[in-house]
Motif scaffolding. Structure first.
Motif, PDB file in Angstrom:
ATOM      1  N   VAL A   1      50.128  40.057  56.125  1.00 10.36           N
ATOM      2  CA  VAL A   1      51.546  39.654  55.873  1.00 10.36           C
ATOM      3  C   VAL A   1      52.389  40.089  55.517  1.00 10.36           C
ATOM      4  O   VAL A   1      53.377  39.793  55.196  1.00 10.36           O
ATOM      5  CB  VAL A   1      50.782  38.986  54.241  1.00 10.36           C
ATOM      6  CG1 VAL A   1      51.458  38.462  53.377  1.00 10.36           C
ATOM      7  CG2 VAL A   1      49.257  37.900  54.887  1.00 10.36           C
ATOM      8  N   LEU A   2      51.843  41.186  55.232  1.00 10.71           N
ATOM      9  CA  LEU A   2      53.140  42.959  55.228  1.00 10.71           C
ATOM     10  C   LEU A   2      54.027  42.885  55.860  1.00 10.71           C
ATOM     11  O   LEU A   2      54.983  42.927  55.958  1.00 10.71           O
ATOM     12  CB  LEU A   2      52.311  44.422  54.967  1.00 10.71           C
ATOM     13  CG  LEU A   2      51.441  44.157  53.300  1.00 10.71           C
ATOM     14  CD1 LEU A   2      51.017  45.818  52.639  1.00 10.71           C
ATOM     15  CD2 LEU A   2      51.815  43.200  52.355  1.00 10.71           C
ATOM     16  N   LYS A   3      53.688  42.784  57.580  1.00  4.04           N
ATOM     17  CA  LYS A   3      54.114  43.190  58.280  1.00  4.04           C
ATOM     18  C   LYS A   3      55.205  41.888  58.301  1.00  4.04           C
ATOM     19  O   LYS A   3      55.995  42.034  58.974  1.00  4.04           O
ATOM     20  CB  LYS A   3      52.982  41.903  60.117  1.00  4.04           C
ATOM     21  CG  LYS A   3      53.735  43.335  61.339  1.00  4.04           C
ATOM     22  CD  LYS A   3      53.244  43.512  62.591  1.00  4.04           C
ATOM     23  CE  LYS A   3      53.765  43.684  63.699  1.00  4.04           C
ATOM     24  NZ  LYS A   3      53.793  44.793  63.797  1.00  4.04           N
ATOM     25  N   ALA A   4      54.201  40.330  58.209  1.00  7.70           N
ATOM     26  CA  ALA A   4      55.323  39.494  58.201  1.00  7.70           C
ATOM     27  C   ALA A   4      56.672  39.648  57.106  1.00  7.70           C
ATOM     28  O   ALA A   4      57.721  39.290  56.720  1.00  7.70           O
ATOM     29  CB  ALA A   4      55.134  38.470  57.566  1.00  7.70           C
ATOM     30  N   LEU A   5      56.100  40.135  55.640  1.00  7.36           N
ATOM     31  CA  LEU A   5      57.706  40.316  54.914  1.00  7.36           C
ATOM     32  C   LEU A   5      58.743  41.534  55.500  1.00  7.36           C
ATOM     33  O   LEU A   5      59.642  41.311  55.429  1.00  7.36           O
ATOM     34  CB  LEU A   5      57.102  41.358  53.801  1.00  7.36           C
ATOM     35  CG  LEU A   5      56.087  40.125  53.085  1.00  7.36           C
ATOM     36  CD1 LEU A   5      55.378  41.003  51.711  1.00  7.36           C
ATOM     37  CD2 LEU A   5      56.244  39.085  52.929  1.00  7.36           C
ATOM     38  N   GLY A   6      58.138  42.229  57.074  1.00  6.76           N
ATOM     39  CA  GLY A   6      59.193  43.403  57.452  1.00  6.76           C
ATOM     40  C   GLY A   6      58.581  44.731  56.866  1.00  6.76           C
ATOM     41  O   GLY A   6      59.288  45.490  56.843  1.00  6.76           O
TER      42      GLY A   6
END
Ligand code: PMP
Length: 391
Positions: A344-349
């Motif tokens: 999820v944090l990865k998807a936020l960039g």
């Protein structure tokens, strides 16, 4: 003293729910599929629960299927959809619960393509981006309504209208949003909705799969879902279902407003959440994540860096706070395994080195204002200590 601030992971079961489960266990222990007296009595309790829940959501009793929880509801919904279409394009977001990704990996065949929809820095899906992805041959979409790790609520009414317009079927993982209250489902286009009882003070091991009316008015699909459930689960846990129904009785209502926003009713929880959020907001090294306003009203999420700007391990923070009597979470409790990086944090960039630095605080109505007054200084001093002492 211990303060539990991990409601998104699970919630303490209500006494009234325990009483209901014990009562049904004691007096209605029959197998609800049996056609004798004990079976019929148990089946009556089951149908009473079904009717009650249906009335709460403003749906037909036949739309309700009892599952072992949201993970199973998600799996069944996706298995049905993959099986129904046989081929095509499937859309889902990049911030789903792991059970969705697992189900896709299990049921997807080579005749399907899957597109993982990108989210913005707040974890929100953008409708205009979605319009670009919803191309032929999109068959169905699976979307998390409220994200458990970062609290962001997706614009589900707009998404659902877009699906309707494009004749795309929609599965909604409503596990976290329904923990905040009941939503009348009349005005929402959906094909399947999943939820879990233990997120709203019910028992673990029971949940719902709500199917659209058009799906269940077809006798073949109705029987098909029941057959899948019977073959997976066997005897129906009537007492847990009655307990779930009791927990639903205790839930507030969430109103859907004209501006497509949701109005939550539990103002104490929202007030307490804001008090904690405001107290942490300006701590050095702490960065709030998730959407600032379109978010679960009981949810605070952030990442931490130390005084040298190095990311702090979320698990370290959780362990330390636990020794001080405060239970919080680092990311989703459901992620077990070798790699603790948050997808999820990865998807936020967020940068790779921050992917294990997420911390989630999620509240429930069991916390009083006095608890919050005790919690805030402990939270602040522990976080400040961690930030300054990390090397
Ligand atoms: N979906 C979401 C959004 C969740 O937060 C969870 C639980 N964390 C699940 C599905 C799975 O629920 P359960 O563990 O009760 O099956």
């Amino acid at each position: 003293m211990n303060y539990y601030l991990d409601a998104c992971s699970t919630t303490p079961i209500l006494d009234s729910v325990i009483d209901e489960i014990s009562y049904v266990h004691k007096y209605f222990w029959g197998n609800s599929s049996s056609i004798h007296k004990q079976g019929i009595e148990a089946a009556r309790i089951l149908e009473r629960s079904r009717l009650f829940i249906a009335r709460k959501f403003n749906i037909l009793p036949e739309q309700i299927f009892f599952t072992r929880g949201a993970t199973q509801s998600n799996h069944i919904a996706l298995s049905l959809l993959f099986d129904h279409f046989k081929s095509g394009l499937v859309l889902t977001s990049s911030v789903e619960h792991p059970s969705i990704f697992n189900a896709i990996n299990l049921f997807k065949t080579i005749d399907f393509k899957v597109s993982y929809l990108p989210v913005d820095k707040y974890g929100s899906l953008n409708i205009n981006t979605l319009k670009k992805y919803i191309i032929k041959p999109t068959k169905f979409m699976s979307i998390i309504w409220a994200q458990s790790e970062i609290g962001t609520i997706q614009p589900i009414y707009e998404i659902s209208n877009l699906c309707k317009l494009n004749s795309v079927l929609l599965h909604i993982d409503a596990t976290q949003i329904f923990a905040q209250g009941i939503i009348d489902l009349t005005n929402l286009y959906y094909d399947f909705v999943s939820l879990s009882a233990h997120k709203f003070r019910g028992p673990k091991g029971v949940g719902l799969l709500i199917a659209n009316e058009k799906f269940v008015s077809n006798k073949t699909s109705f029987n098909h879902i029941n057959n899948i459930l019977a073959s997976m689960n066997g005897t129906i846990p009537v007492s847990l279902i009655a307990g779930m129904s009791k927990a639903i009785e205790n839930l507030n209502t969430i109103h859907f407003m004209d501006n497509n926003k949701l109005q939550f009713c539990n103002s104490n929880v929202a007030r307490n959440t804001n008090l904690i959020r405001d107290s942490l907001m300006n701590l050095p090294g702490l960065e709030m994540i998730g959407h600032p306003t379109n978010r679960l009203p009981n949810h605070i999420s952030f990442v931490l860096r130390d005084s040298q700007d190095k990311p702090v391990s979320g698990r370290h923070v959780v362990r330390l706070l636990s020794t001080k009597g405060i239970s919080v979470s680092s990311g989703t409790a459901c992620q077990v395994g070798e790699n603790n990086d948050s997808h999820v944090l990865k998807a936020l960039g967020l940068k790779d080195d921050l992917l294990q630095s997420g911390i989630r605080i999620s509240l429930g109505e069991w916390l009083t204002i006095n608890d919050i007054k005790n919690i805030i200084p402990i939270l602040k001093s522990t976080i400040l200590d961690i930030i300054s002492n990390s090397d």
